[in-house]
Design a protein around this motif. Structure first.
Motif, PDB file in Angstrom:
ATOM      1  N   LEU A   1      48.859  49.048  45.605  1.00 33.24           N
ATOM      2  CA  LEU A   1      47.667  49.247  44.786  1.00 33.24           C
ATOM      3  C   LEU A   1      46.422  48.755  45.526  1.00 33.24           C
ATOM      4  O   LEU A   1      45.395  49.442  45.563  1.00 33.24           O
ATOM      5  N   ILE A   2      46.512  47.571  46.126  1.00 40.72           N
ATOM      6  CA  ILE A   2      45.378  47.005  46.880  1.00 40.72           C
ATOM      7  C   ILE A   2      45.075  47.875  48.093  1.00 40.72           C
ATOM      8  O   ILE A   2      43.912  48.152  48.424  1.00 40.72           O
ATOM      9  N   ASN A   3      46.118  48.308  48.776  1.00 44.66           N
ATOM     10  CA  ASN A   3      45.944  49.143  49.977  1.00 44.66           C
ATOM     11  C   ASN A   3      45.223  50.439  49.636  1.00 44.66           C
ATOM     12  O   ASN A   3      44.297  50.866  50.342  1.00 44.66           O
ATOM     13  N   ASP A   4      45.671  51.059  48.512  1.00 43.75           N
ATOM     14  CA  ASP A   4      45.075  52.347  48.128  1.00 43.75           C
ATOM     15  C   ASP A   4      43.637  52.184  47.632  1.00 43.75           C
ATOM     16  O   ASP A   4      42.774  53.035  47.872  1.00 43.75           O
ATOM     17  N   ARG A   5      43.387  51.096  46.930  1.00 42.07           N
ATOM     18  CA  ARG A   5      42.066  50.916  46.319  1.00 42.07           C
ATOM     19  C   ARG A   5      41.025  50.441  47.337  1.00 42.07           C
ATOM     20  O   ARG A   5      39.886  50.920  47.327  1.00 42.07           O
TER      21      ARG A   5
ATOM     22  N   GLY B   1      44.320  45.444  53.226  1.00 40.86           N
ATOM     23  CA  GLY B   1      45.771  45.227  53.203  1.00 40.86           C
ATOM     24  C   GLY B   1      46.222  44.386  54.387  1.00 40.86           C
ATOM     25  O   GLY B   1      47.050  43.478  54.240  1.00 40.86           O
ATOM     26  N   ASP B   2      45.657  44.689  55.577  1.00 43.13           N
ATOM     27  CA  ASP B   2      46.010  43.900  56.771  1.00 43.13           C
ATOM     28  C   ASP B   2      45.564  42.454  56.611  1.00 43.13           C
ATOM     29  O   ASP B   2      46.278  41.520  57.003  1.00 43.13           O
ATOM     30  N   ASP B   3      44.372  42.275  56.031  1.00 39.67           N
ATOM     31  CA  ASP B   3      43.883  40.916  55.812  1.00 39.67           C
ATOM     32  C   ASP B   3      44.813  40.142  54.884  1.00 39.67           C
ATOM     33  O   ASP B   3      45.065  38.940  55.071  1.00 39.67           O
TER      34      ASP B   3
ATOM     35  N   THR C   1      39.896  35.515  45.728  1.00 32.98           N
ATOM     36  CA  THR C   1      39.208  36.664  46.337  1.00 32.98           C
ATOM     37  C   THR C   1      39.114  37.783  45.318  1.00 32.98           C
ATOM     38  O   THR C   1      40.036  38.005  44.522  1.00 32.98           O
ATOM     39  N   ASP C   2      38.010  38.528  45.345  1.00 31.26           N
ATOM     40  CA  ASP C   2      37.827  39.647  44.401  1.00 31.26           C
ATOM     41  C   ASP C   2      38.797  40.775  44.680  1.00 31.26           C
ATOM     42  O   ASP C   2      39.408  41.322  43.761  1.00 31.26           O
ATOM     43  N   ALA C   3      38.988  41.121  45.971  1.00 36.58           N
ATOM     44  CA  ALA C   3      39.801  42.288  46.317  1.00 36.58           C
ATOM     45  C   ALA C   3      41.282  42.030  46.109  1.00 36.58           C
ATOM     46  O   ALA C   3      42.052  42.957  45.851  1.00 36.58           O
ATOM     47  N   MET C   4      41.725  40.776  46.215  1.00 40.55           N
ATOM     48  CA  MET C   4      43.164  40.492  46.185  1.00 40.55           C
ATOM     49  C   MET C   4      43.583  39.798  44.897  1.00 40.55           C
ATOM     50  O   MET C   4      44.680  39.258  44.808  1.00 40.55           O
ATOM     51  N   GLY C   5      42.722  39.843  43.867  1.00 41.17           N
ATOM     52  CA  GLY C   5      43.028  39.143  42.631  1.00 41.17           C
ATOM     53  C   GLY C   5      44.274  39.647  41.944  1.00 41.17           C
ATOM     54  O   GLY C   5      44.917  38.906  41.193  1.00 41.17           O
ATOM     55  N   GLU C   6      44.615  40.933  42.141  1.00 41.40           N
ATOM     56  CA  GLU C   6      45.802  41.485  41.478  1.00 41.40           C
ATOM     57  C   GLU C   6      47.080  41.269  42.274  1.00 41.40           C
ATOM     58  O   GLU C   6      48.162  41.668  41.836  1.00 41.40           O
ATOM     59  N   LEU C   7      46.955  40.676  43.435  1.00 41.01           N
ATOM     60  CA  LEU C   7      48.143  40.441  44.262  1.00 41.01           C
ATOM     61  C   LEU C   7      48.906  39.210  43.787  1.00 41.01           C
ATOM     62  O   LEU C   7      48.331  38.270  43.241  1.00 41.01           O
ATOM     63  N   SER C   8      50.220  39.242  44.008  1.00 40.90           N
ATOM     64  CA  SER C   8      51.086  38.083  43.804  1.00 40.90           C
ATOM     65  C   SER C   8      52.284  38.280  44.723  1.00 40.90           C
ATOM     66  O   SER C   8      52.324  39.232  45.498  1.00 40.90           O
ATOM     67  N   ALA C   9      53.258  37.380  44.661  1.00 43.58           N
ATOM     68  CA  ALA C   9      54.446  37.509  45.501  1.00 43.58           C
ATOM     69  C   ALA C   9      55.668  37.125  44.706  1.00 43.58           C
ATOM     70  O   ALA C   9      55.600  36.331  43.764  1.00 43.58           O
ATOM     71  N   SER C  10      56.793  37.751  45.075  1.00 41.72           N
ATOM     72  CA  SER C  10      58.084  37.420  44.461  1.00 41.72           C
ATOM     73  C   SER C  10      59.034  37.002  45.585  1.00 41.72           C
ATOM     74  O   SER C  10      58.919  37.469  46.725  1.00 41.72           O
TER      75      SER C  10
END
Length: 536
Positions: A407-411, A417-419, A476-485
């Motif tokens: 989702l982050i990569n596409d948006r 995404g690399d960052d 970060t604004d761009a990565m706020g929806e990211l998480s990890a499992s």
């Protein structure tokens, strides 16, 4: 030892000569070959080494001498009027003149004297022959001098060096023979005359390095000089042997030039382990001056300097040097030096700077083993390292996967995404500094914990990672929806295939994602059954 068969020819009508001779034992190393003839026989005279004339002669003594060998001893026996009437030439033609009558005792006495003289002359000739042949066979310069410095005998090599004959040299001194003016000698580097005095005063053999101006130019000699004593133990002169080392010296100069121009640090030491030379690169690498090490014991220096060496893939030792703020990795090799007879005479100790090579190899190895984007180990290295550590009692894996990464990569694009991947890798390194961390593809990471670790410890590690990543993402604004499992699996079974362990951690990861993401899950057989029933 020698052997001499002495041909004795007696021309006499008196048979007692032979009887007298048979009563005289031959000198040591001699054997008699006697013969008596009533009349003079020129043919027999030519065979004789000792000729006794005691009969009427057909010719005068001067002519008879012409029939004899040059070395023959010629004795004339005659009545007193005959011997008294001999001319000067006839007397000179004879070796001795005996006046008759001669008693048997006198004949025996005189024959013994003559035989003794023949023996002395024979031995003198042989000694001279042996000596002359020996010294003329020697390529080095050989000479004999009296105490005044006059040359008594020299060999052919000496004559060739000075460009003069033996006759010219005999009885002459140093200045004439070497064509040196006393003034030139006084201001030059010559020490020949002084060294003669040293030998005479020390009364023992001495060795010198001497320079002489010859017809071939300046020559360098290694000379060995010994005193000569007479039968009363008094000094009567010196004998010298000079080995021309000019070419060897030139070779050594050339060798030093080559040695100093070599791009390696080189030390030379002899068969006794004594350091004989070093080059400039060696001085630079080890911050040492020649006078500090030349003449010293190599092994002592090595023990003091060569510490913590490592063996490289070529089987050679490597050490690290840090001098004047410059750090070098140096590869050491030792090459034996042998002479023409294959006898060991020393070694070359060679140090080659391999710093750039090792740095280049490290970069190649790093490139082959790591992920270009994150700098983490790659899948290939992961398998290689795990296999090397399968002997350990426990292997644990934390399978980390980013939630919503696509989702982050596409948006926001691939740069964001690399960052994000770099942020994850940096934080994993911080959280797990002692563990092996790999990026095995896309947004998936494996953390291998090699060694004993409890389930509680693994869960605490996973929880810490999730909290740290979430804090970073939320900032970060761009990565706020990211998480990890994270899926956790471990084994105490050293025979368990690593792919099987990876699969177990993947199952645990899938369970964590189905449970709502941003969490971890520990693998169990019950969990596997649940996943299998639901399907993937």
């Amino acid at each position: 030892m020698y052997y001499c068969k002495l041909a004795i020819r007696i021309f006499s009508r008196d048979d007692s000569w032979l009887q007298q001779l048979q009563q005289i034992e031959p000198p040591e190393n001699f054997e008699y070959d006697p013969a008596v003839f009533a009349e003079f026989d020129a043919g027999e005279a030519r065979k004789g080494d000792l000729i006794v004339l005691d009969t009427k002669l057909p010719y005068d003594l001067c002519r008879i001498r012409t029939y004899c060998k040059k070395s023959a001893v010629l004795i004339f026996c005659g009545e007193i009027p005959e011997t008294a009437g001999l001319s000067t030439d006839e007397l000179n033609a004879c070796s001795d003149v005996w006046s008759k009558p001669l008693s048997p005792n006198l004949v025996e006495f005189r024959l013994k004297q003559v035989l003794s003289q023949i023996k002395l002359r024979k031995e003198h000739f042989l000694t001279q022959c042996y000596l002359n042949t020996t010294i003329d066979s020697i390529p080095d310069l050989v000479w004999y001098k009296d105490t005044r410095g006059a040359h008594l005998k020299v060999n052919n090599a000496f004559c060739n060096a000075v460009g003069k004959t033996k006759k010219d040299i005999q009885g002459r001194g140093h200045y004439y023979i070497w064509d040196i003016e006393p003034e030139d000698y006084a201001v030059g580097e010559y020490i020949c005359l002084e060294s003669e005095e040293v030998v005479l005063q020390s009364r023992e053999t001495c060795v010198f390095d001497e320079k002489v101006k010859s017809r071939l130019g300046m020559r360098q000699f290694k000379t060995y000089k010994s005193p000569l004593f007479d039968e009363d133990g008094e000094l009567m002169g010196t004998v010298g042997i000079a080995h021309d080392v000019t070419d060897l010296g030139n070779m050594m100069v050339e060798l030093k030039i080559i040695l100093r121009s070599m791009p390696f640090a080189i030390m030379v030491y002899d068969h006794k382990g004594v350091v004989t030379d070093i080059n400039r690169r060696f001085e630079e690498y080890f911050q040492i001056e020649p006078e500090e090490i030349i003449g010293k014991d190599f092994n002592e220096w090595r023990k003091a300097i060569i510490k913590n060496p490592k063996t490289n893939d070529s089987g050679k030792l490597e050490i690290r040097l840090a001098n004047s703020g410059i750090e070098r990795i140096v590869e050491i090799s030792e090459e034996p030096i042998v002479d023409v007879f294959d006898s060991f005479i020393g070694k070359l100790f060679v140090c080659r700077d391999v710093t750039k090579e090792r740095s280049f190899e490290q970069r190649i190895l790093l490139s082959a083993n790591t992920d270009a984007l994150t700098g983490l180990y790659n899948r290939r290295f992961f398998y290689e390292k795990i296999e090397e550590n399968r002997w350990k009692p426990q292997i644990s894996l934390l399978y980390v996967d980013m939630d919503n990464f696509k989702l982050i990569n596409d948006r926001f694009g691939h740069q964001v995404g690399d960052d994000a991947l770099k942020i994850v890798s940096d934080n994993l390194k911080t959280c797990c500094p002692e563990d092996m961390i790999c990026r095995i593809g896309g947004d998936e990471f494996l953390i291998a914990v090699l060694g004993k670790c409890s389930e509680t410890g693994l869960e605490e590690k996973a929880a810490w990672i999730l909290r740290r990543l979430q804090k970073v993402f939320d900032g970060t604004d761009a990565m706020g929806e990211l998480s990890a499992s994270i899926g956790i699996a471990y084994t105490l079974d050293q025979s368990l295939p690593i792919d099987q362990l990876i699969k177990q951690s993947d199952i645990a990861l899938l369970s964590a994602k189905r449970s709502g993401k941003a969490r971890y899950c520990l693998y169990s057989d019950m969990l596997k059954d649940v996943i299998d029933r639901r399907g993937r």
